[in-house]
Design a protein around this motif. Structure first.
Motif, PDB file in Angstrom:
ATOM      1  N   GLY A 108       6.795   1.830   5.312  1.00  0.00           N
ATOM      2  CA  GLY A 108       7.271   2.981   4.903  1.00  0.00           C
ATOM      3  C   GLY A 108       8.797   3.655   4.643  1.00  0.00           C
ATOM      4  N   VAL A 109       9.722   2.924   4.642  1.00  0.00           N
ATOM      5  CA  VAL A 109      11.092   3.600   4.689  1.00  0.00           C
ATOM      6  C   VAL A 109      11.726   3.533   3.181  1.00  0.00           C
ATOM      7  N   TYR A 135       5.791  -8.238   9.676  1.00  0.00           N
ATOM      8  CA  TYR A 135       4.623  -8.291   9.731  1.00  0.00           C
ATOM      9  C   TYR A 135       3.034  -7.323   8.411  1.00  0.00           C
ATOM     10  N   GLY A 136       3.746  -7.543   7.335  1.00  0.00           N
ATOM     11  CA  GLY A 136       3.012  -6.722   6.600  1.00  0.00           C
ATOM     12  C   GLY A 136       2.458  -5.662   6.348  1.00  0.00           C
ATOM     13  N   GLN A 137       2.441  -4.842   5.802  1.00  0.00           N
ATOM     14  CA  GLN A 137       2.305  -3.523   5.419  1.00  0.00           C
ATOM     15  C   GLN A 137       1.013  -2.992   6.084  1.00  0.00           C
ATOM     16  N   ASP A 138       0.350  -2.812   6.929  1.00  0.00           N
ATOM     17  CA  ASP A 138      -1.035  -2.505   8.309  1.00  0.00           C
ATOM     18  C   ASP A 138      -1.055  -3.427   8.945  1.00  0.00           C
ATOM     19  N   GLY A 139      -1.563  -3.078   9.921  1.00  0.00           N
ATOM     20  CA  GLY A 139      -1.855  -3.812  11.280  1.00  0.00           C
ATOM     21  C   GLY A 139      -1.185  -3.354  11.803  1.00  0.00           C
ATOM     22  N   PRO A 140      -1.007  -3.929  13.790  1.00  0.00           N
ATOM     23  CA  PRO A 140      -0.824  -3.249  14.516  1.00  0.00           C
ATOM     24  C   PRO A 140       0.823  -3.707  15.132  1.00  0.00           C
ATOM     25  N   TYR A 141       0.883  -4.762  14.482  1.00  0.00           N
ATOM     26  CA  TYR A 141       2.393  -4.498  13.926  1.00  0.00           C
ATOM     27  C   TYR A 141       3.496  -3.825  13.074  1.00  0.00           C
ATOM     28  N   ALA A 142       2.755  -3.864  12.278  1.00  0.00           N
ATOM     29  CA  ALA A 142       3.391  -3.113  10.933  1.00  0.00           C
ATOM     30  C   ALA A 142       4.583  -2.771  10.955  1.00  0.00           C
ATOM     31  N   THR A 143       5.336  -1.822  11.921  1.00  0.00           N
ATOM     32  CA  THR A 143       6.194  -1.179  11.717  1.00  0.00           C
ATOM     33  C   THR A 143       7.490  -2.060  12.903  1.00  0.00           C
ATOM     34  N   ARG A 144       7.795  -3.200  13.139  1.00  0.00           N
ATOM     35  CA  ARG A 144       8.355  -3.842  13.774  1.00  0.00           C
ATOM     36  C   ARG A 144       8.973  -4.475  13.111  1.00  0.00           C
ATOM     37  N   GLY A 205       0.876  -3.279 -13.294  1.00  0.00           N
ATOM     38  CA  GLY A 205       1.015  -3.818 -12.032  1.00  0.00           C
ATOM     39  C   GLY A 205       0.921  -4.064 -11.007  1.00  0.00           C
ATOM     40  N   GLN A 206       1.184  -4.205 -10.342  1.00  0.00           N
ATOM     41  CA  GLN A 206       0.972  -4.102  -8.576  1.00  0.00           C
ATOM     42  C   GLN A 206       1.674  -5.053  -7.518  1.00  0.00           C
ATOM     43  N   HIS A 207       1.649  -4.627  -6.884  1.00  0.00           N
ATOM     44  CA  HIS A 207       1.865  -4.000  -5.032  1.00  0.00           C
ATOM     45  C   HIS A 207       1.716  -5.628  -4.653  1.00  0.00           C
ATOM     46  N   ILE A 208       2.014  -6.800  -4.217  1.00  0.00           N
ATOM     47  CA  ILE A 208       2.350  -7.169  -3.550  1.00  0.00           C
ATOM     48  C   ILE A 208       2.760  -7.225  -2.388  1.00  0.00           C
ATOM     49  N   ASP A 209       2.225  -7.918  -1.744  1.00  0.00           N
ATOM     50  CA  ASP A 209       2.033  -7.677  -0.159  1.00  0.00           C
ATOM     51  C   ASP A 209       2.113  -8.874   0.735  1.00  0.00           C
TER      52      ASP A 209
END
Length: 408
Positions: A108-109, A135-144, A205-209
């Motif tokens: 998100g930054v 931790y990836g772009q989603d999930g409960p730890y995503a912003t850690r 193109g595409q987004h790689i997470d």
């Protein structure tokens, strides 16, 4: 001059530390043009991860740590403050002219500055945008936040590394190398090339997470698969393996060696080399499964046998017997290995202030598109003028104004 595999691919590298810079370095090794973007006056955090620091031609320490040098060769270096409107605009211009963008900011930054995939895709639909996060772009730890050691602990890697409980020094242990970072870098470079192949077919193109936690867990491979089919958690075996037995270190009269004799043929040859031809005929050790079942009994016998002679004697006998074995080298003695010398794994680059600097060579060998001579990791902002003038058409006066205002 022979072309390189990724010649014509431009990579905009907004990453720092190790995992993502390692991926962009690999792409640069393969011929891509990599433009590394760093913070003015500060740069990649990895530049500060010393000592040791690189010394210049006069023996004075520079501001570049060996850590930084390890993952930033074959890149051009510029500085841009993307938190300013003018800096963000420069990054957007570069992204519009690039095939790949790699970043490892927290989730998100970059969206706050209009530098997320959705924003950049509008101007460059063919952009391959690779996000490397903990931790990836989603999930409960995503912003850690997180670093390699955290992920080694969380993904289970530490639980299968180290000596068993109850032994001196027993307990979970981190792998010495930043292994999750390195593996994630390899996954990232692989994913980017797959996405480029798709882009070349479709124009899209595409987004790689990519998440370091995911990559660390995936790397446990057969340890996890064994658990999934048995319900049994792998025990730590120190320097022992989980394939055929033996596959581990043995202490000789003077030092350790590593020996693998996992097949029946190798095990019989090992017994002959040790003067213990009886071992292959022992019903406890007659095939791979029996040796695994009776691992402790077999290793006790082998420990006693190897302790009788110096390592060099055993290694000579094992080589004659065609049993895989090696001394346990450190990073100094590994370069004494004649095979390492023959393969040219120790390379050198011509650094702008330090002169000739030894570096590791990329291990990939391609017959038709060989990897060419390496370019030294850039000084902070080394290519500002060239990139901004040649690629974006900025005038000398414009560049000087940006520099004066701290935007570059």
């Amino acid at each position: 001059m022979t072309s390189q595999a990724l010649e014509g691919v431009r990579v905009l590298d907004l990453s720092r530390i190790l995992a993502a810079p390692f991926a962009s370095q690999l792409l640069g090794d393969l011929g891509a043009e990599v433009i590394k973007v760093e913070r003015p006056g500060v740069g990649d955090d990895a530049r500060q991860y010393g000592p040791p620091f690189l010394s210049d031609a006069d023996g004075n320490a520079t501001r570049d740590a060996g850590f930084y040098l390890s993952c930033n060769r074959n890149k051009r270096g510029i500085t841009v403050d993307h938190s300013t409107p003018e800096g963000a605009a420069i990054v957007r211009e570069l992204a519009a002219k690039s095939d790949v963008l790699i970043e490892n900011f927290r989730t998100g930054v970059l969206a706050k500055y209009g530098l997320d995939y959705g924003s950049l895709k509008a101007a460059n639909p063919g952009l391959v945008y690779c996000s490397v996060t903990g931790y990836g772009q989603d999930g409960p730890y995503a912003t850690r936040p997180g670093y390699d050691g955290v992920f080694q602990a969380m993904c289970g890697m530490m639980s299968v590394s180290g000596l068993p409980d109850g032994q001196p020094g027993g307990g979970p242990m981190k792998v010495g190398v930043s292994m999750v970072d390195i593996l994630t870098g390899l996954y990232a470079a692989n994913a980017i090339q797959a996405a480029l192949r798709y882009r070349d077919r479709t124009g899209e193109g595409q987004h790689i997470d990519l998440a370091l936690l995911d990559c660390g867990l995936a790397s446990l491979s057969h340890f996890v698969q064994n658990y999934l089919i048995s319900g049994k958690v792998a025990e730590r075996r120190g320097n022992g393996g989980y394939g055929g037995i033996p596959s581990q270190t043995f202490r000789c009269a003077d030092r350790d060696i590593f020996v693998v004799a996992s097949t029946n043929r190798q095990f019989a040859a090992l017994g002959d080399a040790l003067g213990r031809a009886d071992l292959a005929g022992d019903p406890r050790f007659g095939d791979v499964s029996r040796r695994i079942e009776n691992r402790d009994a077999l290793l006790a016998i082998l420990d006693a046998e190897f302790a009788r002679r110096p390592a060099a004697e055993w290694l000579a006998l094992l080589e004659t017997a065609d049993v895989p074995a090696s001394p346990v080298n450190d990073v100094r003695t590994v370069f004494d290995n004649p095979q390492i010398r023959h393969r040219g794994m120790l390379d050198a680059v011509n650094h702008v202030v330090a002169g000739e600097v030894p570096v590791l060579r990329n291990p990939i060998r391609l017959s038709e598109t060989p990897i060419g001579p390496s370019r030294a990791p850039p000084l902070l902002g080394q290519d500002n003028d060239a990139v901004l003038h040649d690629l974006l058409g900025r005038s000398v006066e414009d560049i000087e104004d940006l520099r004066h205002r701290g935007i570059i």
